[in-house]
Design an enzyme around this catalytic site. Sequence first.
Site, short mmCIF file in Angstrom:
data_model
loop_
_atom_site.label_atom_id
_atom_site.label_comp_id
_atom_site.label_asym_id
_atom_site.label_seq_id
_atom_site.Cartn_x
_atom_site.Cartn_y
_atom_site.Cartn_z
N GLU A 6 1.03 -0.90 -0.13
CA GLU A 6 0.09 -0.46 0.29
C GLU A 6 1.08 1.01 0.10
OE1 GLU A 6 -1.17 1.63 2.82
OE2 GLU A 6 -0.40 0.93 4.60
N LYS B 214 -3.18 -1.27 13.71
CA LYS B 214 -2.68 -0.06 14.79
C LYS B 214 -3.45 -0.10 15.93
CE LYS B 214 -3.48 2.49 11.27
NZ LYS B 214 -3.73 1.66 9.44
N1 PSU Z 1 0.24 0.73 8.34
C1 PSU Z 1 1.00 1.67 8.63
N2 PSU Z 1 0.89 2.88 8.27
C2 PSU Z 1 -0.92 3.49 8.34
C3 PSU Z 1 -1.44 2.90 7.05
C4 PSU Z 1 -0.99 1.28 7.41
O1 PSU Z 1 1.37 1.61 9.36
O2 PSU Z 1 -0.49 4.99 8.16
C5 PSU Z 1 -2.52 3.47 7.23
C6 PSU Z 1 -3.04 2.43 5.84
O3 PSU Z 1 -3.50 2.17 4.26
C7 PSU Z 1 -4.68 1.54 6.01
C8 PSU Z 1 -5.20 3.40 7.05
O4 PSU Z 1 -5.08 0.84 5.87
O5 PSU Z 1 -3.73 3.03 7.74
C9 PSU Z 1 -6.11 3.01 8.08
O6 PSU Z 1 -6.62 4.21 7.89
P1 PSU Z 1 -8.09 3.84 8.42
O7 PSU Z 1 -7.86 4.18 9.78
O8 PSU Z 1 -8.46 6.20 7.21
O9 PSU Z 1 -9.63 3.35 7.29
#
Ligand code: PSU
Length: 309
Positions: free
Chosen positions: A22, A156
């Site tokens: 990603e 996360k």
């Molecule tokens: N993994 C990391 N850092 C990030 C992300 C993932 O180590 O910033 C990103 C990914 O792209 C994931 C997104 O899909 O954060 C999720 O965001 P949200 O909670 O707005 O869906």
Amino acid sequence: MLEVRPEVATALAEGRPVVALESAFLTHGLPAPHDLEAARAMLAETRAGGAVPAMVAVADGRLVVGLEPQRVEALARAAQVAKVSRRDLGAALAAGGLGGTTVSATLTAAGLAGIRILATGGIGGVHRGSTASADVSADLPQIARTPVAVVCSGAKAVLDLPRTLEMLETLGVPVLGYGTDELPAFYWRRSGLALDHRVDDAATAAAVLTAHWRVESTGIVVAVPPPATSELDATIVEPLIDDARRAASAAGVSGPEATPFLLAHVAKATGGRTVETNIALLTRNAGVGAAIAGALARHDAGTSDDVAR
Ligand code: PSU
Ligand code: MN
């Protein structure tokens, strides 16, 4: 609108291992210059593990699969980059310009291109306080509908991990602990949340993936703990996550801005320690993804006979 770059297309056509990466971690997750450092480390680790990296982004009206190093740099340097989740793809493609794809949008690209492994740091999930905000990442339903294995260190740590795990169960998404019996907590190795399935090597993981996809069509989470040398102390970071959540609500931050805000807040509060851990686990996960992609490719080659039978 899908542009699979030549190296990736050739590898896929020849049945060689490919790992989708990603790009939202680069455009919205990590502060410069660590964003580019992490991206380069992931690309290198994927190759060192014997697979072709396929970083995904939106660029000039195309969903590009397999960004070359110069384009990764351009993405990191660009001032105006959208955070592109699955639902944003149409608008971002129609607008032109650059977009960093989250896990959900990267899964769309991987599914279209026929890539079966995606590596990231931590997936999005159910946010803390979600009963009030209803904030659940689009990553979860998209993993459920895309037959791709997502190699990550769980969700996360700023999220509600028990609810995220429950939601994955509801969606029918298997979670395989990679060398662990517990869901990792992103910045640290143990969450206290037991997993039902554990694999200890890439070949076993590939066997489970193959069997799952013979009878099922959901994605799979492969949960890899962060390297022991980089893990942080939960008792120190947890209160900082609480602070970050208070700061977010005081600043009125919600929606797609929530995750980047929370990550930036804990990074600042730990003097950059969380950024170091994030880079370490992104890199390891790329390596594990490459190993599983390799095992999957060997599995395909070796089992073509029993498929014929
Ligand atoms: N993994 C990391 N850092 C990030 C992300 C993932 O180590 O910033 C990103 C990914 O792209 C994931 C997104 O899909 O954060 C999720 O965001 P949200 O909670 O707005 O869906
Ligand atoms: Mn969200």
